[in-house]
Design a protein around this motif. Structure first.
Motif, PDB file in Angstrom:
ATOM      1  N   SER A  52       0.861  -1.179   0.000  1.00 43.28           N
ATOM      2  CA  SER A  52       0.000   0.000   0.000  1.00 43.28           C
ATOM      3  C   SER A  52       0.898   1.229   0.000  1.00 43.28           C
ATOM      4  O   SER A  52       1.662   1.446   0.944  1.00 43.28           O
ATOM      5  CB  SER A  52      -0.918   0.008   1.233  1.00 43.28           C
ATOM      6  N   ASP A  85       0.783  -7.487  -4.938  1.00 47.56           N
ATOM      7  CA  ASP A  85      -0.489  -6.765  -5.013  1.00 47.56           C
ATOM      8  C   ASP A  85      -0.207  -5.313  -4.637  1.00 47.56           C
ATOM      9  O   ASP A  85      -0.021  -4.990  -3.468  1.00 47.56           O
ATOM     10  CB  ASP A  85      -1.498  -7.395  -4.050  1.00 47.56           C
ATOM     11  N   GLN A  87      -1.180  -1.360  -4.353  1.00 45.99           N
ATOM     12  CA  GLN A  87      -2.325  -0.461  -4.221  1.00 45.99           C
ATOM     13  C   GLN A  87      -1.816   0.966  -3.992  1.00 45.99           C
ATOM     14  O   GLN A  87      -0.940   1.188  -3.152  1.00 45.99           O
ATOM     15  CB  GLN A  87      -3.204  -0.880  -3.038  1.00 45.99           C
ATOM     16  N   ASN A  95      -8.968   6.786   0.812  1.00 38.69           N
ATOM     17  CA  ASN A  95      -8.705   5.499   0.153  1.00 38.69           C
ATOM     18  C   ASN A  95      -7.962   4.517   1.051  1.00 38.69           C
ATOM     19  O   ASN A  95      -7.882   3.319   0.733  1.00 38.69           O
ATOM     20  CB  ASN A  95      -7.877   5.718  -1.121  1.00 38.69           C
ATOM     21  N   PRO A  98     -10.182   1.436   2.895  1.00 35.26           N
ATOM     22  CA  PRO A  98     -10.618   0.398   1.946  1.00 35.26           C
ATOM     23  C   PRO A  98      -9.459  -0.416   1.382  1.00 35.26           C
ATOM     24  O   PRO A  98      -9.575  -1.629   1.198  1.00 35.26           O
ATOM     25  CB  PRO A  98     -11.318   1.203   0.844  1.00 35.26           C
ATOM     26  N   ILE A  99      -8.341   0.243   1.111  1.00 31.92           N
ATOM     27  CA  ILE A  99      -7.173  -0.478   0.608  1.00 31.92           C
ATOM     28  C   ILE A  99      -6.659  -1.460   1.657  1.00 31.92           C
ATOM     29  O   ILE A  99      -6.368  -2.628   1.352  1.00 31.92           O
ATOM     30  CB  ILE A  99      -6.057   0.515   0.208  1.00 31.92           C
ATOM     31  N   GLN A 101      -8.332  -2.817   4.098  1.00 31.17           N
ATOM     32  CA  GLN A 101      -9.302  -3.891   4.239  1.00 31.17           C
ATOM     33  C   GLN A 101      -9.153  -4.916   3.127  1.00 31.17           C
ATOM     34  O   GLN A 101      -9.181  -6.131   3.344  1.00 31.17           O
ATOM     35  CB  GLN A 101     -10.719  -3.311   4.225  1.00 31.17           C
ATOM     36  N   LYS A 102      -8.958  -4.425   1.905  1.00 35.77           N
ATOM     37  CA  LYS A 102      -8.777  -5.315   0.759  1.00 35.77           C
ATOM     38  C   LYS A 102      -7.524  -6.167   0.918  1.00 35.77           C
ATOM     39  O   LYS A 102      -7.532  -7.370   0.631  1.00 35.77           O
ATOM     40  CB  LYS A 102      -8.691  -4.489  -0.519  1.00 35.77           C
ATOM     41  N   GLU A 105      -8.140  -8.910   3.523  1.00 35.54           N
ATOM     42  CA  GLU A 105      -8.969  -9.991   2.990  1.00 35.54           C
ATOM     43  C   GLU A 105      -8.202 -10.868   2.001  1.00 35.54           C
ATOM     44  O   GLU A 105      -8.511 -12.048   1.837  1.00 35.54           O
ATOM     45  CB  GLU A 105     -10.211  -9.412   2.323  1.00 35.54           C
ATOM     46  N   GLY A 106      -7.174 -10.294   1.353  1.00 36.04           N
ATOM     47  CA  GLY A 106      -6.373 -11.065   0.409  1.00 36.04           C
ATOM     48  C   GLY A 106      -5.374 -11.985   1.069  1.00 36.04           C
ATOM     49  O   GLY A 106      -4.754 -12.821   0.405  1.00 36.04           O
TER      50      GLY A 106
END
Length: 348
Positions: A52, A85, A87, A95, A98-99, A101-102, A105-106
């Motif tokens: 991130s 990944d 972001q 932002n 949400p980033i 959280q994503k 979850e990944g």
């Protein structure tokens, strides 16, 4: 009938032998046993790293590049046994959650936060996966870790700031620019890292009788007005590792060049882009060091909480002689003498 029965028995025996051989060898005859298979039937383990990043600009991009390079040198290559990944929050604080959280979850093997806002959001969201931060000015002030030595928990990383660098730069301004009585700074006070560094600079300048004049912004669109507001009020400009400001650094550089204002900064990339001086290091090297920390977690099984937070050690002055004249600066031999590695850190 006896012959048919014997033939069937031989065929079954042959199949058993072939199956046993297949389980122990690949098609090229090499062994499938591998400590990194993780029970994946002979396949090499694939690692997943989630990154991130608060905003894309040269310094933070160099951090990311250094991380990826260190992983590759350690045997983890994107597209082979590494999935990245990435972001980008695009400098929008809305932002970040949400980033994070994503990413949670990944379920990556490790999550990386580049810059204080992104790192803080990951630390708030993720408690059951390793989190490593990079390009963070003050991990303690940002409450990312409780201590820099073996911080415990699931978080560690590397700071990109050493107060000594700011002290040395402010001392340089006072010694080599006696006409400078006020230094202007454009700052986003919503970024804790920028506030900490500005306060450090302010205190050091005050020791020399120099005032730090602030022009506050909320986002990068405020920078043109903020920069112009300092013209005529200050004798020089300075920027910290303020992501919102650095994202639009060309605006400040234009103002400095147009009005002959010596421009000082806290990162090498901004000097390479046209500022005059800093005390710092290469952000690629900073990222590479973070990548090496990731390798210790991923391949050596280290617990982030047992790993000390790292900070820059090999600081040096970096001067851009090519832009000095545009800012009305006469570069003296005394100024050059501040630079230890003149071949690398004096930019013509």
């Amino acid at each position: 009938m006896k012959k048919k029965g014997l033939l069937a028995t031989l065929l079954i025996a042959l199949m058993i032998v072939l199956t046993a051989c297949g389980e122990g060898e690949t098609s090229n005859g090499t062994s499938n046993s591998n400590s990194n298979t993780g029970g994946n039937s002979g396949k090499e383990q694939t690692y997943k790293v989630a990154i991130s990043q608060f905003v894309e600009h040269p310094s933070l991009n160099a951090v990311k590049d250094g991380i990826i390079a260190a992983l590759a040198d350690g045997g983890l290559v994107e597209g082979q046994n590494l999935v990245v990944d990435f972001q980008n929050a695009q400098a929008d604080f809305n932002n970040l959650q949400p980033i994070s959280q994503k990413i949670k979850e990944g379920k990556p093997d490790v999550a990386v936060g580049i810059a204080t806002p992104s790192a803080a959001a990951l630390v708030d969201e993720i408690t059951d996966l390793p989190v490593v931060f990079a390009a963070v000015t003050d991990p303690l002030d940002a409450k990312l870790v409780p201590t820099l030595e073996a911080p415990g928990g699931n978080v560690t990383g590397a700071s990109d700031s050493n107060p000594d660098a700011i002290h040395q730069l402010m001392d340089f301004i006072a010694a080599e620019f006696p006409e400078v009585k006020k230094v202007g700074i454009v700052i986003n006070k919503g970024e804790p890292n920028a506030v900490v560094m500005a306060d450090t600079a302010k205190a050091r300048l005050a020791e020399h009788g120099i005032e730090l004049v602030e022009a506050a912004i909320a986002n990068s669109s405020d920078i043109p007005i903020a920069a112009q507001s300092l013209v005529g009020q200050v004798d020089a400009l300075y920027v910290t590792l303020d992501n919102t400001v650095v994202e639009a650094i060309d605006i400040l550089l234009d103002v400095a060049h147009q009005h002959d204002l010596p421009f000082f900064t806290s990162d090498r990339d901004t000097v390479e882009a046209g500022a005059f001086a800093t005390v710092g290091f290469k952000y690629y090297d900073h990222g590479y060091e973070v990548g090496e920390m990731l390798l210790e977690i991923l391949k050596d099984g280290k617990n982030p909480g047992d790993m000390d937070v790292r900070k820059p050690q090999n600081l040096d002055f970096i001067l851009n002689l090519g832009t000095a004249e545009e800012m009305g600066i006469t570069v003296t031999d005394e100024m050059k003498a501040y630079v230890k590695d003149q071949e690398s850190n004096i930019i013509e």
